[in-house]
Motif scaffolding. Structure first.
Motif, mmCIF file in Angstrom:
data_model
loop_
_atom_site.group_PDB
_atom_site.id
_atom_site.type_symbol
_atom_site.label_atom_id
_atom_site.label_comp_id
_atom_site.label_asym_id
_atom_site.label_seq_id
_atom_site.Cartn_x
_atom_site.Cartn_y
_atom_site.Cartn_z
ATOM 1 N N UNK A 1 0.824 -1.201 0.000
ATOM 2 C CA UNK A 1 0.000 0.000 0.000
ATOM 3 C C UNK A 1 0.866 1.263 0.000
ATOM 4 N N UNK A 2 1.911 1.241 0.832
ATOM 5 C CA UNK A 2 2.811 2.395 0.888
ATOM 6 C C UNK A 2 3.514 2.605 -0.449
ATOM 7 N N UNK A 3 3.884 1.493 -1.112
ATOM 8 C CA UNK A 3 4.558 1.577 -2.416
ATOM 9 C C UNK A 3 3.657 2.250 -3.449
ATOM 10 N N UNK A 4 2.385 1.786 -3.531
ATOM 11 C CA UNK A 4 1.460 2.356 -4.516
ATOM 12 C C UNK A 4 1.112 3.800 -4.197
ATOM 13 N N UNK A 5 1.020 4.113 -2.890
ATOM 14 C CA UNK A 5 0.726 5.483 -2.496
ATOM 15 C C UNK A 5 1.861 6.420 -2.891
ATOM 16 N N UNK A 6 3.082 5.999 -2.583
ATOM 17 C CA UNK A 6 4.245 6.824 -2.940
ATOM 18 C C UNK A 6 4.371 6.935 -4.462
ATOM 19 N N UNK A 7 4.139 5.813 -5.163
ATOM 20 C CA UNK A 7 4.215 5.831 -6.633
ATOM 21 C C UNK A 7 3.184 6.784 -7.213
ATOM 22 N N UNK A 8 1.946 6.755 -6.642
ATOM 23 C CA UNK A 8 0.895 7.655 -7.129
ATOM 24 C C UNK A 8 1.259 9.112 -6.924
ATOM 25 N N UNK A 9 1.821 9.406 -5.742
ATOM 26 C CA UNK A 9 2.230 10.788 -5.464
ATOM 27 C C UNK A 9 3.322 11.228 -6.426
ATOM 28 N N UNK B 1 3.950 10.040 -9.421
ATOM 29 C CA UNK B 1 3.381 10.201 -10.765
ATOM 30 C C UNK B 1 2.583 11.499 -10.879
ATOM 31 N N UNK B 2 1.809 11.821 -9.827
ATOM 32 C CA UNK B 2 1.007 13.042 -9.852
ATOM 33 C C UNK B 2 1.900 14.276 -9.890
ATOM 34 N N UNK B 3 2.928 14.274 -9.043
ATOM 35 C CA UNK B 3 3.867 15.405 -9.035
ATOM 36 C C UNK B 3 4.566 15.518 -10.379
ATOM 37 N N UNK B 4 4.953 14.359 -10.927
ATOM 38 C CA UNK B 4 5.628 14.365 -12.230
ATOM 39 C C UNK B 4 4.713 14.887 -13.328
ATOM 40 N N UNK B 5 3.412 14.463 -13.283
ATOM 41 C CA UNK B 5 2.458 14.922 -14.297
ATOM 42 C C UNK B 5 2.236 16.424 -14.184
ATOM 43 N N UNK B 6 2.121 16.929 -12.928
ATOM 44 C CA UNK B 6 1.934 18.359 -12.737
ATOM 45 C C UNK B 6 3.137 19.150 -13.223
#
Length: 284
Positions: free
Chosen positions: A27-35, A37-42
């Motif tokens: 869960x921590x891995x996917x949460x960090x990955x999502x963050x 990816x979101x920061x990278x997309x922004x």
């Protein structure tokens, strides 16, 4: 036997603890990955927007020698509307990125121009604006009071929806003339007057060739200026049976002219009866 059961229980608890730990790690891995990816997309979007805004390849240029007529502004469908008014709508967009042009706001500004019935604004990348105009179609001339008293009247055009139009280029229109329309009344009221006049002209058909003007000051009592030979007679035709009343007038005009050569206004509102206003009746 009891020690064996206790060992088995401890082993199961250890496996459950390990499984729960792995779940939290996943869960921590996917949460960090999502963050990430979101920061990278922004960040990527910010870089793209900055590129679109600052790069000269996307700039809507205005050549100084064209006196405000940008080669990057393509306008279609303008015949009678003011071309300078259309260009002025986009004046603040010249010299900056195509990306920053607010299309809906520009369309709404175009719709405020009197001749513009509809407009579409689109971006043609990398640096061009395309504007497609659909102009209003005039259906009649209107005789409007002059702005100051004593200056007579002035002619303008009007469309079927009651919008007053002022031609800005030389043009020839073969249209009826309507009097009694006021510029300071609502567009709905102007539309109702125009429709009443057009309905009357449509009903009388070929008889309308001799009508030079329709006065709609009182929509329930239209007054037409009728040309008969070298004379112009004002005819009060009411609100119905227009064709029948005009035919009756034309059939009896010779007798009317003989008896009342000075009569300039005739009342036809009673079928079969023609009355010189304030004078005698001619019944047929």
């Amino acid at each position: 036997m009891a020690r064996r059961k206790s060992a088995i229980s401890d082993d199961a608890d250890a496996r459950l603890g390990l499984f729960a730990g792995l779940q939290w790690l996943r869960l921590a891995f996917w949460l960090i990955s999502g963050i990430v990816l979101m920061v990278g997309a922004l960040m990527a979007w910010h870089l793209i927007v900055e590129f679109l805004i600052k790069d000269d390849r996307f700039r809507v240029a205005e050549a100084e020698e064209l006196a405000g007529q940008s080669p990057n502004l393509v306008v279609e469908g303008v015949h009678y509307a003011s071309a300078s008014q259309v260009r002025h709508v986009f004046s603040q967009d010249f010299g900056r990125s195509l990306y920053l042009v607010p299309l809906q706001a520009r369309r709404e500004q175009l719709l405020e121009i009197d001749w513009v019935q509809d407009a579409a604004v689109s971006k043609i990348w990398p640096d061009t604006l395309r504007v497609a105009i659909r102009e209003r179609e005039p259906v009649a001339f209107v005789r409007l009071p002059a702005p100051r008293a004593g200056e007579g009247t002035r002619l303008a055009l009007i469309d079927i929806y009651g919008h007053i139009l002022r031609p800005r280029v030389a043009a020839r229109f073969t249209l009826p003339v309507i009097a009694g329309v006021r510029e300071n009344e609502t567009v709905q009221s102007r539309r109702a007057r125009v429709m009443r006049a057009l309905d009357m002209l449509n009903e009388i058909g070929p008889l309308g060739v001799q009508v030079s003007e329709v006065d709609v000051s009182d929509p329930n009592n239209l007054v037409v200026a009728e040309h008969v030979g070298n004379d112009v007679v004002n005819l009060m035709v009411g609100e119905e049976n227009y064709a029948e009343r005009l035919r009756n007038f034309l059939a009896n005009y010779s007798e009317i002219k003989e008896k009342r050569p000075d009569a300039k206004t005739l009342d036809l509102r009673v079928d079969g009866v023609i009355t010189a206003v304030g004078e005698n009746r001619f019944e047929r």
